[in-house]
Design an enzyme around this catalytic site. Sequence first.
Site, PDB file in Angstrom:
ATOM      1  N   SER A 176      29.704 -40.597   4.038  1.00 34.20           N
ATOM      2  CA  SER A 176      28.445 -40.434   4.769  1.00 34.20           C
ATOM      3  C   SER A 176      28.383 -41.327   6.002  1.00 34.20           C
ATOM      4  O   SER A 176      27.764 -40.966   7.004  1.00 34.20           O
ATOM      5  CB  SER A 176      27.261 -40.730   3.843  1.00 34.20           C
ATOM      6  N   HIS A 235      24.924 -45.566   6.371  1.00 35.66           N
ATOM      7  CA  HIS A 235      24.387 -44.592   7.315  1.00 35.66           C
ATOM      8  C   HIS A 235      24.070 -45.253   8.658  1.00 35.66           C
ATOM      9  O   HIS A 235      24.455 -44.747   9.727  1.00 35.66           O
ATOM     10  CB  HIS A 235      23.118 -43.954   6.739  1.00 35.66           C
TER      11      HIS A 235
END
Length: 349
Positions: A176, A235
């Site tokens: 991610s 992230h």
Amino acid sequence: WQWLVPDDHSRYWALWISIFTLGACFVFAFMAGQYGIYQQTSTYQQYVNPVSNSTSDNVSGPLVNMWGPSALLRWLRFWVTSQVYTFDVGYLMAWGARYMPAIWAGEWWRLFSSICIHGSFSHLLSNMLSLVILAVPLEHSFGPIRMFIIFLAAGFGGTFMSMAFEDHCYVYVGASGAVFGFLGLYLADILLNFESMYRPLVRLAAMLVAIGLTLWIEFATAKANPVWRVSHMSHIGGLVTGLVVSFMFLPNLQDRRWKAARKVAERIGHSIYDRISHSGLAGLHYEQSGQHTMLDRTQSCWRRNPWLYWLLWILSALVIVFMFAGLPGFLWLFVMPHLQCQPLFAPPI
């Protein structure tokens, strides 16, 4: 650095994104196929993990008696968030999950291998869908080499950010951070080329939909599985790294068009260029007092305000130094030598 800047007229194959997506799917399929065998080992019984005692999803005990298409279809039911079909800590560690005590012990390869593995099919699906939606159009424009560089930079940037500011004793997997790096690439492309971009708001909306899908699936998986935790710092680190690296190396297409127009005008001849400059086409009049010529008015926003561009470029360079020198140095000198984590293994019964 000029080799990092692509020709804006070129169109490349989506080679790197295809290789990584297929590779991640192949690795997950192999992990799922071997999971039943792993559950017959003593390691499965020793690791502290509530998944091993789960009896949900109409499956009694470990998955040692399941094989063939029926077992595969159960793994592929991404809409069912079940602990039974989530790899346990011991299995993820065996495949290269990121665990800071193991990294401090010398297993530095986990910094990369953790990006390539996923804990469940819903986790894999959310990352790969977002990766394809975001990165394939970008790779058509910027090429596989540059996408590979940004992928690695964002992946490692997100990893270092997570290692510095999240639980040091937790096991992390997933791509991610690298996916959010391509979100940063999208933002940098819009920032640099908004004057020459076709419908930038539509591209921005597609980008937000892809990221929203990723976050929704990750939060749903984490809510259903206590062993999961969403790495917000990965992230953020991937997004920031992708943004600053891309801003430093992406081409300004509007600026390239202006340079090309200047070259054409120079080839035609200074006399014709002067006539174009003084002709006042489209209502633009050249005055000796300092007004720009018609061609000069086609300059990009960044060329008209070079101080702003270089200010952002210097800030981007400082962020890169912080991400790839400051954070690793902080981890190496002040965090890893003082780790105090509970053992992942349970005491034998």
